[in-house]
Design a protein around this motif. Sequence first.
Motif, mmCIF file in Angstrom:
data_model
loop_
_atom_site.group_PDB
_atom_site.id
_atom_site.type_symbol
_atom_site.label_atom_id
_atom_site.label_comp_id
_atom_site.label_asym_id
_atom_site.label_seq_id
_atom_site.Cartn_x
_atom_site.Cartn_y
_atom_site.Cartn_z
ATOM 1 N N THR A 80 0.968 -1.220 -0.113
ATOM 2 C CA THR A 80 -0.097 0.034 0.061
ATOM 3 C C THR A 80 1.039 1.241 -0.007
ATOM 4 N N HIS A 91 -3.688 1.565 -8.366
ATOM 5 C CA HIS A 91 -4.935 2.295 -8.248
ATOM 6 C C HIS A 91 -4.704 3.737 -7.974
ATOM 7 N N ARG A 118 -4.457 2.527 -0.463
ATOM 8 C CA ARG A 118 -4.341 1.965 -1.777
ATOM 9 C C ARG A 118 -3.035 1.379 -2.445
ATOM 10 N N ARG A 119 -2.958 0.443 -3.241
ATOM 11 C CA ARG A 119 -1.781 0.159 -3.899
ATOM 12 C C ARG A 119 -1.559 1.197 -5.184
ATOM 13 N N TYR A 122 -5.216 8.008 0.509
ATOM 14 C CA TYR A 122 -4.626 7.025 -0.466
ATOM 15 C C TYR A 122 -3.927 6.196 0.302
#
Length: 357
Positions: free
Chosen positions: A91, A133, A129-130, A126
């Motif tokens: 992430t 994305h 998120r990875r 964010y």
Amino acid sequence: MASVEFRNLRKSFGAVEVIHGIDLQINEGEFLALVGPSGCGKSTLLRILAGLEEATSGDIVIDGQVVNTATPRQRNIAMVFQNYALYPHMTVAQNMSFNLRISRLSKAEIEKRVTDAAKLLELEPYLDRRPAHLSGGQRQRVAMGRAIVRNPAAYLFDEPLSNLDAKLRVQMRTEIKALHQKVGTTSIYVTHDQIEAMTLADRIAVLKDGHIEQVGTPIDLYRNPANKFVAGFIGSPSMNFIDCRVRRTTAGLQATLPGGNEIALPNGLDVRQDKEITIGLRPEDLRPGKVGSQISGKALFVEPTGAQTFVQFESDGIQMMAVIDGSEDVQAGQPFSVSLDFSRIHVFDKDTAKRLY
């Protein structure tokens, strides 16, 4: 923050020397840009500073200490790469904290540094998120965040915006400049884009073929280029160059153009009769009007951009570019005349390419 210095630095790959005895001082807290065409040695210089390449000879000095044999981690610098270099399976938070976890910082300290950097870079929404994305601009922010959390002595940027589209590049330039103003850490930025260098840097070092051609503030390089190469590289659109010959008249020095027309030269120029020179004229200094010397010809291409219009025109067989006000009515194929103030003329020795005026 730390000062950085290269002392007579050389780098060879086999028998080919690519860095030729560079001496350069970067002051504590300064933002310095290394610019030049592809293959000039700017990225190699940055990699040597980072410890990713070994210098053939010379010294790399960080905060007064020679670090030639130090590992990249021991040099306490952080690098932001062109391709972001993020771990796709992690992430945003995990990417930003990776080096801190390796360094075995406490969980509380890691969380604080990541939170502070995410807030600074507007990455808070964010963190879970990875990279897949995220947009290109968001990935670049994560790469910068990973550098920020380390609290390094210096940041190294290796063409970090070259993979972004034009609009994002402008936005990220603003963000990088704002980041430097906030944190004040010494930053060295490699780019082939002179607009990036002009807008971001306190000083610019212009490289060509492994040599430093000139170091100075953006406005100094623009107004007082040391030679023809720097003059042509700094400024957009590029400077117009005309080879001509000097003629002394009762009215003063004149430059005779290939077609026979003449341009008045600055009174402070000290050159001999019949000396071959190269005149440099910036496109933004060529303006419609009848003040000063005149250059007349025919418009070849007209490119309106809104506030400005780019006009490529031909005079005496020489093609030049002018940047004029967008309200001017110019048509391709029609006569086109510009005037220039001779105090704006740049003069270079035709043989050595060094600036004479």
